[in-house]
Design an enzyme around this catalytic site. Structure first.
Site, PDB file in Angstrom:
ATOM      1  N   CYS A 106       0.781  -1.217   0.000  1.00 31.76           N
ATOM      2  CA  CYS A 106       0.000   0.000   0.000  1.00 31.76           C
ATOM      3  C   CYS A 106       0.825   1.286   0.000  1.00 31.76           C
ATOM      4  O   CYS A 106       1.450   1.603  -0.990  1.00 31.76           O
ATOM      5  CB  CYS A 106      -1.013  -0.011   1.133  1.00 31.76           C
ATOM      6  SG  CYS A 106      -2.414   1.045   0.761  1.00 31.76           S
TER       7      CYS A 106
ATOM      8  N   ARG B  59     -11.998   7.232  -1.262  1.00 35.17           N
ATOM      9  CA  ARG B  59     -11.090   6.137  -0.888  1.00 35.17           C
ATOM     10  C   ARG B  59     -11.648   4.813  -1.409  1.00 35.17           C
ATOM     11  O   ARG B  59     -12.879   4.609  -1.458  1.00 35.17           O
ATOM     12  CB  ARG B  59     -10.920   6.053   0.631  1.00 35.17           C
ATOM     13  CG  ARG B  59     -10.306   7.298   1.259  1.00 35.17           C
ATOM     14  CD  ARG B  59      -9.895   7.029   2.692  1.00 35.17           C
ATOM     15  NE  ARG B  59      -8.758   6.128   2.774  1.00 35.17           N
ATOM     16  CZ  ARG B  59      -7.498   6.501   2.592  1.00 35.17           C
ATOM     17  NH1 ARG B  59      -7.228   7.773   2.310  1.00 35.17           N
ATOM     18  NH2 ARG B  59      -6.496   5.658   2.663  1.00 35.17           N
TER      19      ARG B  59
ATOM     20  N   HIS C   2      -3.681  -5.319   2.273  1.00 36.30           N
ATOM     21  CA  HIS C   2      -3.388  -5.362   3.714  1.00 36.30           C
ATOM     22  C   HIS C   2      -4.089  -6.590   4.287  1.00 36.30           C
ATOM     23  O   HIS C   2      -4.634  -7.397   3.585  1.00 36.30           O
ATOM     24  CB  HIS C   2      -4.034  -4.157   4.401  1.00 36.30           C
ATOM     25  CG  HIS C   2      -3.409  -2.844   4.140  1.00 36.30           C
ATOM     26  ND1 HIS C   2      -2.204  -2.466   4.663  1.00 36.30           N
ATOM     27  CD2 HIS C   2      -3.862  -1.768   3.437  1.00 36.30           C
ATOM     28  CE1 HIS C   2      -1.945  -1.218   4.293  1.00 36.30           C
ATOM     29  NE2 HIS C   2      -2.930  -0.786   3.562  1.00 36.30           N
TER      30      HIS C   2
HETATM   31  N1  GLN Z   1      -1.962   7.033   2.138  1.00 35.31           N
HETATM   32  C1  GLN Z   1      -2.085   6.200   0.993  1.00 35.31           C
HETATM   33  C2  GLN Z   1      -3.450   6.321   0.320  1.00 35.31           C
HETATM   34  O1  GLN Z   1      -4.331   6.766   0.895  1.00 35.31           O
HETATM   35  C3  GLN Z   1      -1.816   4.738   1.389  1.00 35.31           C
HETATM   36  C4  GLN Z   1      -2.820   4.221   2.369  1.00 35.31           C
HETATM   37  C5  GLN Z   1      -2.402   2.884   2.977  1.00 35.31           C
HETATM   38  O2  GLN Z   1      -1.240   2.521   3.123  1.00 35.31           O
HETATM   39  N2  GLN Z   1      -3.406   2.140   3.414  1.00 35.31           N
HETATM   40  O3  GLN Z   1      -3.624   5.928  -0.764  1.00 35.31           O
END
Ligand code: GLN
Length: 250
Positions: free
Chosen positions: A93, A127, A194
């Site tokens: 990620c 998101r 994840h």
């Molecule tokens: N901050 C990054 C995003 O929002 C990665 C997020 C994460 O590692 N879960 O895309």
């Protein structure tokens, strides 16, 4: 054999229990009589080819990425040399995004990347959150599934000819449109998954260990002695089912 793992910025990039991936690698190595030595790497750490067999970096919020991106980018040339000499890597990620060329985050700031993967990332409005299921083939003629959880604003664009880690069966993946997830360059893997990833995908943990052992011992990666993996198999099935029923919806 003793396998040396370089854990990049463990105090900054470690959300969704990404540290759990290290615990799985340590256990699965020990069950085969191998030892895993994990050393934390950060700003100005010395990285010399041959010293580390596997590099690992977890995920993080934009704020943490902003704090470490310049230092990780500065380690880029040394990391590149190490992987060119056969070391493996897993980037998850936020770490995956910073293994690319750059990440333009939600504040519009362009964070430099380590340049190990042929891609860049730009944060979007909404998101992409939820369970994910991929089909991937790290070995010729082999098809396996990877199940995990994603939560990212970043939309990752692979460069022309770049190899994705897998095809999205359920979930958003790199950008919610291309139908692909992650990126692979030889023994270097990047993914949004994840969970942590490895407890519910033991075959990938063993694939990474086999690459790292081959780097340490020389020769080609050898298939590791199989383990029962009953619990891991159940965790994979549950995660895959969740992805099929609700992955990839805003
Ligand atoms: N901050 C990054 C995003 O929002 C990665 C997020 C994460 O590692 N879960 O895309």
């Amino acid at each position: 054999m003793k396998v040396v793992v370089g854990h990049l910025f463990p105090d900054y990039l470690n959300i969704y229990a990404d540290r759990g991936n290290i615990a799985v690698l340590t256990r699965r190595a020990a069950w085969r009589g191998h030892e895993l030595e994990v050393c934390a790497l950060g700003a100005n750490s010395a990285i010399r080819p041959g010293e580390h067999d596997l590099f690992y970096v977890g995920g993080g919020q934009d704020r943490e990425q902003e704090l470490i991106a310049p230092a990780l980018a500065a380690l880029g040339p040394a990391l590149r040399e190490a992987v060119d000499c056969g070391a493996a890597a897993l980037a998850v990620c936020g770490g995956y995004q910073l293994f690319g060329r750059f990440y333009r985050d939600q504040s519009g700031e362009e964070l430099p990347g380590a340049g190990l993967l042929p891609l860049h990332t730009v944060a979007g409005e909404r998101r992409m959150i939820g369970d994910v299921l991929l089909e991937c083939g790290l070995e010729p003629g082999e098809r396996r599934t990877l199940a995990g959880f994603e939560n990212h604003a970043g939309r990752t664009i692979l460069e022309e000819g770049a190899e994705p880690l897998g095809r999205v069966l359920a979930g958003f993946g790199n950008d919610g449109e291309s139908g692909y997830e992650g990126c692979r360059v030889g023994r270097v893997l990047g993914t949004y998954l994840h969970g942590p990833l490895l407890p519910r995908n033991p075959w990938l943990a063993d694939w990474l260990l086999a690459q790292a052992l081959a780097h340490r011992g020389g020769g080609d990666p050898q298939e590791l002695e199989p383990l029962s993996d009953e619990l891991e198999g159940e965790a994979h099935t549950v995660s895959a089912e969740r992805a099929r029923t609700r992955g990839g919806r805003f």
